[in-house]
Write an enzyme that holds these catalytic residues in place. Sequence first.
Site, short mmCIF file in Angstrom:
data_model
loop_
_atom_site.label_atom_id
_atom_site.label_comp_id
_atom_site.label_asym_id
_atom_site.label_seq_id
_atom_site.Cartn_x
_atom_site.Cartn_y
_atom_site.Cartn_z
N LYS A 3 0.74 -0.97 -0.03
CA LYS A 3 -0.05 -0.04 0.03
C LYS A 3 0.96 1.26 -0.10
O LYS A 3 1.85 1.28 0.45
CB LYS A 3 -1.09 -0.01 1.18
CG LYS A 3 -2.02 1.12 1.34
CD LYS A 3 -2.89 0.64 2.76
CE LYS A 3 -3.83 1.66 2.82
NZ LYS A 3 -4.74 1.55 4.07
N SER B 259 -9.56 1.44 3.40
CA SER B 259 -9.06 2.13 2.60
C SER B 259 -7.89 1.32 1.64
O SER B 259 -7.16 2.07 0.88
CB SER B 259 -8.15 3.58 3.31
OG SER B 259 -7.19 2.84 4.13
N SER C 78 -9.40 -0.99 7.59
CA SER C 78 -9.07 -0.82 6.28
C SER C 78 -8.42 -2.00 5.59
O SER C 78 -8.24 -1.70 4.28
CB SER C 78 -7.97 0.59 6.31
OG SER C 78 -8.77 1.63 6.11
#
Length: 528
Positions: A80, A175, A199
């Site tokens: 990420k 997210s 997330s």
Amino acid sequence: MSICIPRLKPASASAALKEGKVSATELCQRCLAAIKETSVLNAYITVREAAALKQAEAADKRYSRGQALGPLDGIPVAVKDNFSTAGIETTCASKMLKGYVPPYNATVVQKLLDQGAVLLGKTNLDEFAMGCGTTDSIFGPVQNPWSYSQQYREKSAEAAQTDNGDYDWVISGGSSGGSAAAVSSFTCFAALGSDTGGSTRNPAALCGIVGLKPTYGLLSRHGLIPLVNSMDVPGILTRCVDDTAVVLGMLAGHDPKDSTTVQSAFQPFTLPSNVDVSKLCIGIPQEYHAPGLSRETLAVWTKAADRLENAGAKVVAVSLPHTRYSIVCYHVLCTAEVASNMARFDGLEYGHRCDVDSSTEAMYAATRREGFNDVVRGRILSGTFFLLKENYERYCLKAQKVRRLIAEDFVKVFSSGVDVLLTPTTLGDAPQFKEFIKEDNRTRSTQEDIFTQSANMAGLPAVTVPAALSARGLPLGLQFIGRAFCEQQLLTVAKWLEREMEVPVLQWHRAMEREHPALPHNKLASLS
Ligand code: GLN
């Protein structure tokens, strides 16, 4: 220990590498091609083609000398874009950090590289990991790969629009939506996400994969750009629970650069092939029958509880009475920490700087107005309000006390003999993008985290496992929450559920292979 190719085949990528059935270079090339084929998903922000191939070549050399580093050697992974990566742009999907190239690697990234994992690239996210849709990124939203499954297209009212730009796709969740979409669409074997309020688990559930939020302090957060320091943990996203255990084993343990990490060494473990759940006590938190819980999710939650009971586990109703305060409590604590964390982005040290030279204050203000989106600015404002001297006691201190009560609810339940809790991960299946971004999106986003946030506030490990397909043909996940540092037990029961509920994943593989040549079907399966 080995990394599985698809979960449904006995062969594994690391075994195939070891036996010379496939080279790391070939694996890497296939993943890079798959990334190109799935570019519509927008899962990746940065793809490092040449560097990844070079890493793969090095892995091949190690294999040919019989000096492989371990189960991750030569395995393509993604990270990420809120983990610092030396020499690779790290943006947090924000204008504020566009062009920022960190001089060092986050500890967990360094550990992956030290184990020979091939870093394909950085994945998309909500700006600074604030959100639960991956719809708030300067690089655009991430599409859920399941938007292209045959079942969804058939069942979606607008299926006819598949070929034009307005296709009614569903969001990836967030997210860490880029990481979840990347793993779910077979472009990498594992990905790192982060989990502050859900997330990792939310997008994993909506994309039909496994997502682990480890116990707070088990994995280093050094180099993870902070959102809420008291809750942030790196998360692990894979296609099966066995793979999660492998990656966890490579990443967990003390880090002198993160004083919140555990002191004791972590013992990597492999999960048993035949899981026995008959001695377990499974708690069903009654307060998780929350408003907005879809009927389908409730049905699959009940079905899983019944199956556990039929397999001999003791299944009991439990109460976590302070759950109802978790959303507001999280809001106060999160925004207060955000307000202080975001102070470092002032245009001076890194990232974006606005061209205003009337005064330093004016430059700060213009930089922050331009650099952050309105979600981030909104949280900074709320947090600053809660932190005001006259408000501190009323909001921040109170929220900290409530957080303690939320954590104590779990302590009571676990000390009454419950081993793990079984809950839904999300309220329902993935919403369509156009529905999700309607005006009440922000409210909806906070409600979406109802089942996941408490584990962050209590620092407990939690994992989501794909459990069913909804009537629209989209994945539904179930979550297990465990005792602190009991990841082995947590993943063991998760593996049991994964086996029990394997059907949707099978359907996915078939749908991918049969119906969607544009997405990477599982070419690697032919190796086994
Ligand atoms: N949806 C939550 C938020 O926006 C959680 C985010 C996260 O876990 N990074 O704060």
